[in-house]
Design a protein around this motif. Sequence first.
Motif, mmCIF file in Angstrom:
data_model
loop_
_atom_site.group_PDB
_atom_site.id
_atom_site.type_symbol
_atom_site.label_atom_id
_atom_site.label_comp_id
_atom_site.label_asym_id
_atom_site.label_seq_id
_atom_site.Cartn_x
_atom_site.Cartn_y
_atom_site.Cartn_z
ATOM 1 N N GLY A 1 0.834 -1.196 0.000
ATOM 2 C CA GLY A 1 0.000 0.000 0.000
ATOM 3 C C GLY A 1 0.867 1.243 0.000
ATOM 4 O O GLY A 1 2.038 1.193 -0.367
ATOM 5 N N PRO A 2 0.308 2.357 0.454
ATOM 6 C CA PRO A 2 1.086 3.604 0.488
ATOM 7 C C PRO A 2 2.231 3.507 1.498
ATOM 8 O O PRO A 2 2.189 2.680 2.416
ATOM 9 C CB PRO A 2 0.062 4.657 0.915
ATOM 10 N N PRO A 3 3.255 4.350 1.359
ATOM 11 C CA PRO A 3 4.375 4.335 2.301
ATOM 12 C C PRO A 3 3.896 4.518 3.743
ATOM 13 O O PRO A 3 3.044 5.361 4.025
ATOM 14 C CB PRO A 3 5.244 5.515 1.860
ATOM 15 N N THR A 4 4.444 3.695 4.616
ATOM 16 C CA THR A 4 4.075 3.708 6.026
ATOM 17 C C THR A 4 5.324 3.485 6.859
ATOM 18 O O THR A 4 6.119 2.589 6.568
ATOM 19 C CB THR A 4 3.077 2.569 6.325
ATOM 20 N N PHE A 5 5.505 4.300 7.891
ATOM 21 C CA PHE A 5 6.610 4.053 8.817
ATOM 22 C C PHE A 5 6.243 2.824 9.646
ATOM 23 O O PHE A 5 5.161 2.750 10.231
ATOM 24 C CB PHE A 5 6.861 5.244 9.741
ATOM 25 N N THR A 6 7.154 1.856 9.675
ATOM 26 C CA THR A 6 6.882 0.575 10.323
ATOM 27 C C THR A 6 8.038 0.179 11.221
ATOM 28 O O THR A 6 9.202 0.268 10.824
ATOM 29 C CB THR A 6 6.675 -0.533 9.260
ATOM 30 N N VAL A 7 7.708 -0.264 12.419
ATOM 31 C CA VAL A 7 8.661 -0.957 13.284
ATOM 32 C C VAL A 7 8.314 -2.431 13.152
ATOM 33 O O VAL A 7 7.180 -2.834 13.397
ATOM 34 C CB VAL A 7 8.557 -0.497 14.752
ATOM 35 N N ASP A 8 9.277 -3.226 12.718
ATOM 36 C CA ASP A 8 9.066 -4.657 12.516
ATOM 37 C C ASP A 8 9.889 -5.408 13.552
ATOM 38 O O ASP A 8 11.116 -5.354 13.539
ATOM 39 C CB ASP A 8 9.480 -5.049 11.104
ATOM 40 N N LEU A 9 9.198 -6.060 14.467
ATOM 41 C CA LEU A 9 9.827 -6.888 15.494
ATOM 42 C C LEU A 9 9.690 -8.327 15.029
ATOM 43 O O LEU A 9 8.575 -8.824 14.873
ATOM 44 C CB LEU A 9 9.130 -6.670 16.835
ATOM 45 N N THR A 10 10.810 -8.981 14.774
ATOM 46 C CA THR A 10 10.791 -10.295 14.131
ATOM 47 C C THR A 10 11.554 -11.316 14.952
ATOM 48 O O THR A 10 12.613 -11.014 15.510
ATOM 49 C CB THR A 10 11.426 -10.204 12.721
#
Length: 155
Positions: A67-76
Motif C-alpha cells: 500500500g502507500p508508504p508507512t513508517f513501520t517498526v518490525d519486530l521479528t
Amino acid sequence: MTRRPSVDQAVGLLEGELRAGQRALADLGTEDVWQAFLRFGRRLFDVSEAPDGDGLLFQYGTYSFDGPPTFTVDLTRQFQICDADGDHDHYMQVHCEVRYGTGPALEALGSFNSWFFHDAGDDLEEWARELTELSAWTTVRTVTPIEIRVFQEQV
C-alpha cells in the motif's frame, strides 16, 4: 526438565503475550508491543543449536510493501529450520509489524536494523536496553500505531 515449545507454536505465543493485558491489538501502544515482544523473545524454543538458529530482529523504516508508504517498526523472531539430516533448510520468521503512517518526524528517522541471537553469547536485556536508548525510540514510542499485524512467513 522443561520442554521447550516448537516453532509451530510461536505465532500463538506471541499473540498471547500481546493479549496478556486483556486489551485488543488496536488498543496497544508502542511500549506495550515492545514489552510483549521482549517477553516472547525471552522464551526459548526447540530449535537448531546453530548460532543463528534463533534470532530477534528490531528494524524500522518507511516502506510501501502492500500500500502507500508507512513508517513501520518490525519486530521479528527468526528460527532456522533444518531438514531430517540436520542441515539448514529455510528460516521461519514471526513478525509483529507496528505501523504508524507517515510524517516528517518519522521519515527523518530513516531506517535501522539490529539483530540478537540466542546462543551467540550476547545478553538480551542489554540488547533491548541499547535499542530503547536510541534517539529514534524517543520519537517512535510517543506515536500511536495505526495498525499492528502478527504473521509468519518462510524465507
